[in-house]
Design a protein around this motif. Structure first.
Motif, PDB file in Angstrom:
ATOM      1  N   LYS A  30       0.860  -1.185   0.000  1.00 13.47           N
ATOM      2  CA  LYS A  30       0.000   0.000   0.000  1.00 13.47           C
ATOM      3  C   LYS A  30       0.894   1.232   0.000  1.00 13.47           C
ATOM      4  CE  LYS A  30      -4.349   1.669   1.942  1.00 13.47           C
ATOM      5  NZ  LYS A  30      -5.396   1.425   2.958  1.00 13.47           N
ATOM      6  N   SER A  31       0.645   2.140  -0.953  1.00  8.51           N
ATOM      7  CA  SER A  31       1.528   3.291  -1.138  1.00  8.51           C
ATOM      8  C   SER A  31       0.717   4.577  -1.239  1.00  8.51           C
ATOM      9  CB  SER A  31       2.376   3.124  -2.409  1.00  8.51           C
ATOM     10  OG  SER A  31       3.047   1.883  -2.424  1.00  8.51           O
ATOM     11  N   PHE A  32       1.362   5.683  -0.851  1.00  8.33           N
ATOM     12  CA  PHE A  32       0.778   7.017  -0.955  1.00  8.33           C
ATOM     13  C   PHE A  32       1.839   7.940  -1.545  1.00  8.33           C
ATOM     14  CE2 PHE A  32      -1.058   4.772   2.614  1.00  8.33           C
ATOM     15  CZ  PHE A  32      -2.426   4.930   2.440  1.00  8.33           C
ATOM     16  N   SER A  33       1.453   8.744  -2.536  1.00  7.29           N
ATOM     17  CA  SER A  33       2.430   9.582  -3.220  1.00  7.29           C
ATOM     18  C   SER A  33       1.857  10.954  -3.532  1.00  7.29           C
ATOM     19  CB  SER A  33       2.898   8.921  -4.517  1.00  7.29           C
ATOM     20  OG  SER A  33       3.781   9.771  -5.234  1.00  7.29           O
ATOM     21  N   SER A  34       2.682  11.981  -3.373  1.00  7.61           N
ATOM     22  CA  SER A  34       2.343  13.329  -3.826  1.00  7.61           C
ATOM     23  C   SER A  34       3.506  13.909  -4.625  1.00  7.61           C
ATOM     24  CB  SER A  34       2.021  14.235  -2.620  1.00  7.61           C
ATOM     25  OG  SER A  34       3.158  14.349  -1.762  1.00  7.61           O
ATOM     26  N   ILE A  35       4.328  13.028  -5.180  1.00  5.05           N
ATOM     27  CA  ILE A  35       5.520  13.487  -5.901  1.00  5.05           C
ATOM     28  C   ILE A  35       5.169  13.961  -7.300  1.00  5.05           C
ATOM     29  CG2 ILE A  35       7.723  12.755  -6.881  1.00  5.05           C
ATOM     30  CD1 ILE A  35       8.184  10.987  -4.550  1.00  5.05           C
ATOM     31  N   GLU A 162       5.095   7.464   0.795  1.00  5.62           N
ATOM     32  CA  GLU A 162       5.042   6.513   1.918  1.00  5.62           C
ATOM     33  C   GLU A 162       4.550   5.184   1.381  1.00  5.62           C
ATOM     34  OE1 GLU A 162       2.745   5.775   6.199  1.00  5.62           O
ATOM     35  OE2 GLU A 162       2.347   7.589   5.015  1.00  5.62           O
ATOM     36  N   THR A 163       5.243   4.124   1.717  1.00  3.42           N
ATOM     37  CA  THR A 163       4.842   2.812   1.210  1.00  3.42           C
ATOM     38  C   THR A 163       5.208   1.724   2.201  1.00  3.42           C
ATOM     39  OG1 THR A 163       5.031   1.283  -0.668  1.00  3.42           O
ATOM     40  CG2 THR A 163       7.016   2.492  -0.061  1.00  3.42           C
ATOM     41  N   ARG A 164       4.392   0.686   2.231  1.00  5.54           N
ATOM     42  CA  ARG A 164       4.627  -0.471   3.088  1.00  5.54           C
ATOM     43  C   ARG A 164       4.356  -1.746   2.306  1.00  5.54           C
ATOM     44  NH1 ARG A 164       4.989   0.720   8.529  1.00  5.54           N
ATOM     45  NH2 ARG A 164       4.486   2.888   9.047  1.00  5.54           N
ATOM     46  N   ALA A 165       5.090  -2.797   2.656  1.00  5.28           N
ATOM     47  CA  ALA A 165       4.870  -4.108   2.060  1.00  5.28           C
ATOM     48  C   ALA A 165       4.850  -5.145   3.167  1.00  5.28           C
ATOM     49  CB  ALA A 165       5.964  -4.439   1.045  1.00  5.28           C
ATOM     50  N   LEU A 186       8.202  -0.429  -3.712  1.00 13.61           N
ATOM     51  CA  LEU A 186       8.424   0.682  -4.640  1.00 13.61           C
ATOM     52  C   LEU A 186       7.826   0.422  -6.019  1.00 13.61           C
ATOM     53  CD1 LEU A 186      12.089   1.545  -3.628  1.00 13.61           C
ATOM     54  CD2 LEU A 186      10.092   3.035  -3.366  1.00 13.61           C
ATOM     55  N   GLN A 187       7.066  -0.657  -6.163  1.00 16.00           N
ATOM     56  CA  GLN A 187       6.443  -0.961  -7.444  1.00 16.00           C
ATOM     57  C   GLN A 187       5.489   0.178  -7.821  1.00 16.00           C
ATOM     58  OE1 GLN A 187       3.044  -1.896  -8.019  1.00 16.00           O
ATOM     59  NE2 GLN A 187       3.227  -2.659 -10.088  1.00 16.00           N
ATOM     60  N   GLY A 188       5.650   0.704  -9.050  1.00 17.06           N
ATOM     61  CA  GLY A 188       4.811   1.797  -9.511  1.00 17.06           C
ATOM     62  C   GLY A 188       5.329   3.176  -9.169  1.00 17.06           C
ATOM     63  N   PHE A 189       6.473   3.290  -8.478  1.00 18.58           N
ATOM     64  CA  PHE A 189       7.023   4.589  -8.100  1.00 18.58           C
ATOM     65  C   PHE A 189       7.297   5.424  -9.347  1.00 18.58           C
ATOM     66  CE2 PHE A 189      10.651   7.372  -7.364  1.00 18.58           C
ATOM     67  CZ  PHE A 189      10.320   7.993  -6.173  1.00 18.58           C
ATOM     68  N   PRO A 190       6.991   6.728  -9.345  1.00 12.15           N
ATOM     69  CA  PRO A 190       6.478   7.541  -8.229  1.00 12.15           C
ATOM     70  C   PRO A 190       4.955   7.676  -8.205  1.00 12.15           C
ATOM     71  CG  PRO A 190       7.156   8.970 -10.000  1.00 12.15           C
ATOM     72  CD  PRO A 190       7.416   7.571 -10.484  1.00 12.15           C
ATOM     73  N   ASN A 191       4.263   6.995  -9.125  1.00 13.90           N
ATOM     74  CA  ASN A 191       2.805   7.094  -9.191  1.00 13.90           C
ATOM     75  C   ASN A 191       2.181   5.705  -9.051  1.00 13.90           C
ATOM     76  OD1 ASN A 191       2.641  10.030  -9.863  1.00 13.90           O
ATOM     77  ND2 ASN A 191       3.750   9.359 -11.692  1.00 13.90           N
ATOM     78  N   PRO A 192       2.152   5.163  -7.839  1.00 13.78           N
ATOM     79  CA  PRO A 192       1.662   3.797  -7.636  1.00 13.78           C
ATOM     80  C   PRO A 192       0.146   3.719  -7.751  1.00 13.78           C
ATOM     81  CG  PRO A 192       2.071   4.825  -5.531  1.00 13.78           C
ATOM     82  CD  PRO A 192       2.525   5.814  -6.575  1.00 13.78           C
TER      83      PRO A 192
END
Length: 212
Positions: A30-35, A162-165, A186-192
């Motif tokens: 589960k990931s959260f991004s604002s990059i 922020e991401t966790r696995a 980090l799969q899908g970084f920076p837009n997961p």
């Protein structure tokens, strides 16, 4: 009945050994991004919590695992001129196997029936839906793992990623599994993708160098 259980154990061991060259690590991410966009060659440095500074050897090892995963998504470590700070964490706990039910493992037919998920919402171990599943012995421990990465802008200290696995299973192989979990995180970084997702990575491909 004991002979049937022993026979199933032998078949399960043979099955696992035959699949050893293609071991897939499945992580719930589960990931959260604002990059938005990350410039090519973006740099970072690691930041440590006080508790992490108390065990430098362990943290050095974890940061080496995370650094390899960060490199694969185009981030380069530069302690002198970082654009981001990276705070990482990892946790491994050992508990009772979810298959620790003698009726399931050594019931009247010597085997249980299982689908994709085991007791308590955990993933199943072997077998297929509606068919016989091979369970590890009830005495086996169960390993639950979690890794996390938090990226902050170096100037503002604002959290931008922020991401966790999470992963669990019967294998005591954290040294091999944790690096792959950092990659999954980090799969899908920076837009997961939004929401929790399952990320499967084959160990045979996990150690390939990052694309240039």
């Amino acid at each position: 009945m004991k002979r049937a259980s022993l026979a199933l154990l032998l078949v399960a061991a043979a099955t696992l050994s035959g699949c050893a060259t293609s071991w897939v690590v499945d992580s719930d991410v589960k990931s959260f991004s604002s990059i938005g966009n990350v410039p090519p060659g973006a740099t970072y440095r690691f930041e440590r919590l006080p508790s992490q500074q108390a065990d430098t050897a362990r943290q050095d090892s974890l940061e080496a695992m995370a650094a390899a995963a960060l490199e694969k998504v185009g981030l380069r470590r530069d302690d002198a001129r970082p654009q981001y700070s990276a705070q990482i964490g990892a946790r491994v706990t050992t508990g009772l196997s979810p298959w620790a039910d003698p009726w399931l493992f050594d019931g009247p037919w010597g085997y249980g029936y299982g689908g994709g998920y085991g007791y308590y919402g955990r993933r199943g171990y072997g077998g297929w839906y509606g068919g016989p599943a091979f369970f590890p012995p009830a005495a086996n421990p169960w390993y639950e793992r979690e890794v996390s990465i938090v990226l902050r802008e170096a100037g503002s200290n604002r959290v931008v990623y922020e991401t966790r696995a999470r992963n669990d299973g019967p294998y005591n192989a954290s040294a091999a599994i944790l690096p792959v979990m950092f990659q999954a995180a980090l799969q899908g970084f920076p837009n997961p993708p939004q929401g929790e997702r399952r990320v499967n990575i084959d160990l045979a491909t996990a150690n390939k160098p990052a694309a240039q």
